[in-house]
Design a protein around this motif. Structure first.
Motif, PDB file in Angstrom:
ATOM      1  N   MET A  39     -63.135 129.989  65.078  1.00  0.00           N
ATOM      2  CA  MET A  39     -63.945 130.374  66.212  1.00  0.00           C
ATOM      3  C   MET A  39     -64.153 129.158  67.120  1.00  0.00           C
ATOM      4  O   MET A  39     -64.518 128.074  66.647  1.00  0.00           O
ATOM      5  N   ALA A  40     -63.911 129.307  68.409  1.00  0.00           N
ATOM      6  CA  ALA A  40     -64.018 128.205  69.364  1.00  0.00           C
ATOM      7  C   ALA A  40     -65.482 127.830  69.582  1.00  0.00           C
ATOM      8  O   ALA A  40     -66.358 128.691  69.618  1.00  0.00           O
ATOM      9  N   LYS A  41     -65.732 126.531  69.726  1.00  0.00           N
ATOM     10  CA  LYS A  41     -67.078 126.050  69.998  1.00  0.00           C
ATOM     11  C   LYS A  41     -67.421 126.270  71.468  1.00  0.00           C
ATOM     12  O   LYS A  41     -66.543 126.234  72.326  1.00  0.00           O
ATOM     13  N   SER A  42     -68.702 126.436  71.736  1.00  0.00           N
ATOM     14  CA  SER A  42     -69.161 126.548  73.113  1.00  0.00           C
ATOM     15  C   SER A  42     -69.183 125.156  73.727  1.00  0.00           C
ATOM     16  O   SER A  42     -69.741 124.226  73.132  1.00  0.00           O
ATOM     17  N   PRO A  43     -68.600 124.981  74.907  1.00  0.00           N
ATOM     18  CA  PRO A  43     -68.646 123.660  75.545  1.00  0.00           C
ATOM     19  C   PRO A  43     -70.055 123.360  76.058  1.00  0.00           C
ATOM     20  O   PRO A  43     -70.786 124.262  76.458  1.00  0.00           O
ATOM     21  N   CYS A  44     -70.423 122.110  76.024  1.00  0.00           N
ATOM     22  CA  CYS A  44     -71.729 121.694  76.525  1.00  0.00           C
ATOM     23  C   CYS A  44     -71.628 121.492  78.035  1.00  0.00           C
ATOM     24  O   CYS A  44     -70.761 120.751  78.499  1.00  0.00           O
ATOM     25  N   PRO A  45     -72.493 122.143  78.825  1.00  0.00           N
ATOM     26  CA  PRO A  45     -72.376 122.065  80.281  1.00  0.00           C
ATOM     27  C   PRO A  45     -72.935 120.795  80.921  1.00  0.00           C
ATOM     28  O   PRO A  45     -72.850 120.630  82.135  1.00  0.00           O
ATOM     29  N   VAL A  46     -73.529 119.889  80.137  1.00  0.00           N
ATOM     30  CA  VAL A  46     -74.045 118.633  80.695  1.00  0.00           C
ATOM     31  C   VAL A  46     -73.505 117.455  79.901  1.00  0.00           C
ATOM     32  O   VAL A  46     -73.197 117.568  78.721  1.00  0.00           O
ATOM     33  N   SER A  47     -73.413 116.321  80.573  1.00  0.00           N
ATOM     34  CA  SER A  47     -72.989 115.089  79.899  1.00  0.00           C
ATOM     35  C   SER A  47     -74.207 114.447  79.228  1.00  0.00           C
ATOM     36  O   SER A  47     -75.364 114.817  79.504  1.00  0.00           O
ATOM     37  N   LEU A  48     -73.944 113.476  78.372  1.00  0.00           N
ATOM     38  CA  LEU A  48     -75.025 112.742  77.721  1.00  0.00           C
ATOM     39  C   LEU A  48     -75.936 112.100  78.761  1.00  0.00           C
ATOM     40  O   LEU A  48     -77.154 112.188  78.675  1.00  0.00           O
ATOM     41  N   SER A  49     -75.354 111.461  79.774  1.00  0.00           N
ATOM     42  CA  SER A  49     -76.180 110.786  80.789  1.00  0.00           C
ATOM     43  C   SER A  49     -77.014 111.788  81.585  1.00  0.00           C
ATOM     44  O   SER A  49     -78.183 111.520  81.883  1.00  0.00           O
ATOM     45  N   GLN A  50     -76.447 112.958  81.917  1.00  0.00           N
ATOM     46  CA  GLN A  50     -77.227 113.984  82.612  1.00  0.00           C
ATOM     47  C   GLN A  50     -78.393 114.441  81.741  1.00  0.00           C
ATOM     48  O   GLN A  50     -79.510 114.610  82.226  1.00  0.00           O
ATOM     49  N   PHE A  51     -78.119 114.656  80.475  1.00  0.00           N
ATOM     50  CA  PHE A  51     -79.153 115.101  79.549  1.00  0.00           C
ATOM     51  C   PHE A  51     -80.270 114.071  79.465  1.00  0.00           C
ATOM     52  O   PHE A  51     -81.446 114.404  79.581  1.00  0.00           O
ATOM     53  N   GLY A  98     -89.996 117.615  59.958  1.00  0.00           N
ATOM     54  CA  GLY A  98     -88.875 116.890  60.542  1.00  0.00           C
ATOM     55  C   GLY A  98     -87.929 117.933  61.102  1.00  0.00           C
ATOM     56  O   GLY A  98     -87.422 118.759  60.349  1.00  0.00           O
ATOM     57  N   MET A  99     -87.732 117.951  62.418  1.00  0.00           N
ATOM     58  CA  MET A  99     -86.911 118.994  63.022  1.00  0.00           C
ATOM     59  C   MET A  99     -86.033 118.423  64.126  1.00  0.00           C
ATOM     60  O   MET A  99     -86.498 117.667  64.971  1.00  0.00           O
ATOM     61  N   ASN A 100     -84.754 118.788  64.074  1.00  0.00           N
ATOM     62  CA  ASN A 100     -83.811 118.483  65.142  1.00  0.00           C
ATOM     63  C   ASN A 100     -83.522 119.765  65.905  1.00  0.00           C
ATOM     64  O   ASN A 100     -83.305 120.806  65.299  1.00  0.00           O
ATOM     65  N   LEU A 101     -83.491 119.685  67.209  1.00  0.00           N
ATOM     66  CA  LEU A 101     -83.009 120.767  68.062  1.00  0.00           C
ATOM     67  C   LEU A 101     -81.775 120.195  68.745  1.00  0.00           C
ATOM     68  O   LEU A 101     -81.892 119.360  69.642  1.00  0.00           O
ATOM     69  N   THR A 102     -80.613 120.570  68.275  1.00  0.00           N
ATOM     70  CA  THR A 102     -79.358 119.980  68.730  1.00  0.00           C
ATOM     71  C   THR A 102     -78.675 120.888  69.734  1.00  0.00           C
ATOM     72  O   THR A 102     -78.511 122.078  69.496  1.00  0.00           O
ATOM     73  N   VAL A 103     -78.277 120.330  70.868  1.00  0.00           N
ATOM     74  CA  VAL A 103     -77.565 121.087  71.895  1.00  0.00           C
ATOM     75  C   VAL A 103     -76.161 121.402  71.366  1.00  0.00           C
ATOM     76  O   VAL A 103     -75.428 120.491  70.960  1.00  0.00           O
ATOM     77  N   GLU A 120     -69.233 116.726  71.512  1.00  0.00           N
ATOM     78  CA  GLU A 120     -67.986 116.605  72.274  1.00  0.00           C
ATOM     79  C   GLU A 120     -68.230 116.498  73.776  1.00  0.00           C
ATOM     80  O   GLU A 120     -67.283 116.461  74.558  1.00  0.00           O
ATOM     81  N   ALA A 121     -69.491 116.440  74.210  1.00  0.00           N
ATOM     82  CA  ALA A 121     -69.813 116.394  75.640  1.00  0.00           C
ATOM     83  C   ALA A 121     -69.347 115.083  76.261  1.00  0.00           C
ATOM     84  O   ALA A 121     -69.207 114.058  75.587  1.00  0.00           O
ATOM     85  N   GLU A 122     -69.144 115.138  77.565  1.00  0.00           N
ATOM     86  CA  GLU A 122     -68.754 113.946  78.339  1.00  0.00           C
ATOM     87  C   GLU A 122     -69.803 112.864  78.156  1.00  0.00           C
ATOM     88  O   GLU A 122     -70.987 113.127  78.129  1.00  0.00           O
ATOM     89  N   ARG A 123     -69.340 111.630  78.061  1.00  0.00           N
ATOM     90  CA  ARG A 123     -70.250 110.486  77.894  1.00  0.00           C
ATOM     91  C   ARG A 123     -70.560 109.827  79.193  1.00  0.00           C
ATOM     92  O   ARG A 123     -70.107 109.764  80.145  1.00  0.00           O
TER      93      ARG A 123
END
Length: 76
Positions: free
Chosen positions: A1-13, A63-68, A73-76
């Motif tokens: 199953m293909a992963k969903s691409p992240c629509p923002v880069s790390l710097s934008q986030f 202890g909780m992570n909410l991971t995008v 694999e998002a742009e750096r």
């Protein structure tokens, strides 16, 4: 199953994301914006609260992570 691409880069986030309010057992906490050591990014929260079970207060650690999704694999 293909992963969903992240629509923002790390710097934008990191520039635009804001802390999130999270309520756990009626206690409001703040999840802070975070870049994880794995390369993913999202929000992280850690703290303590009390939960009552059978009339007895239990101290619990949170202890909780909410991971995008796709952020590793998002742009750096």
């Amino acid at each position: 199953m293909a992963k969903s691409p992240c629509p923002v880069s790390l710097s934008q986030f990191q520039e635009k994301a804001e802390p999130l309010k999270v309520t756990i057992n009626g206690q409001e906490m703040i999840a802070e914006v975070k870049a994880f050591s794995t390369g993913s990014f999202g929000w992280y929260i850690n703290g303590k609260t009390t939960v009552t079970v059978d009339g007895k207060p239990l101290s619990v650690q949170i202890g909780m992570n909410l991971t995008v999704v796709g952020s590793k694999e998002a742009e750096r």
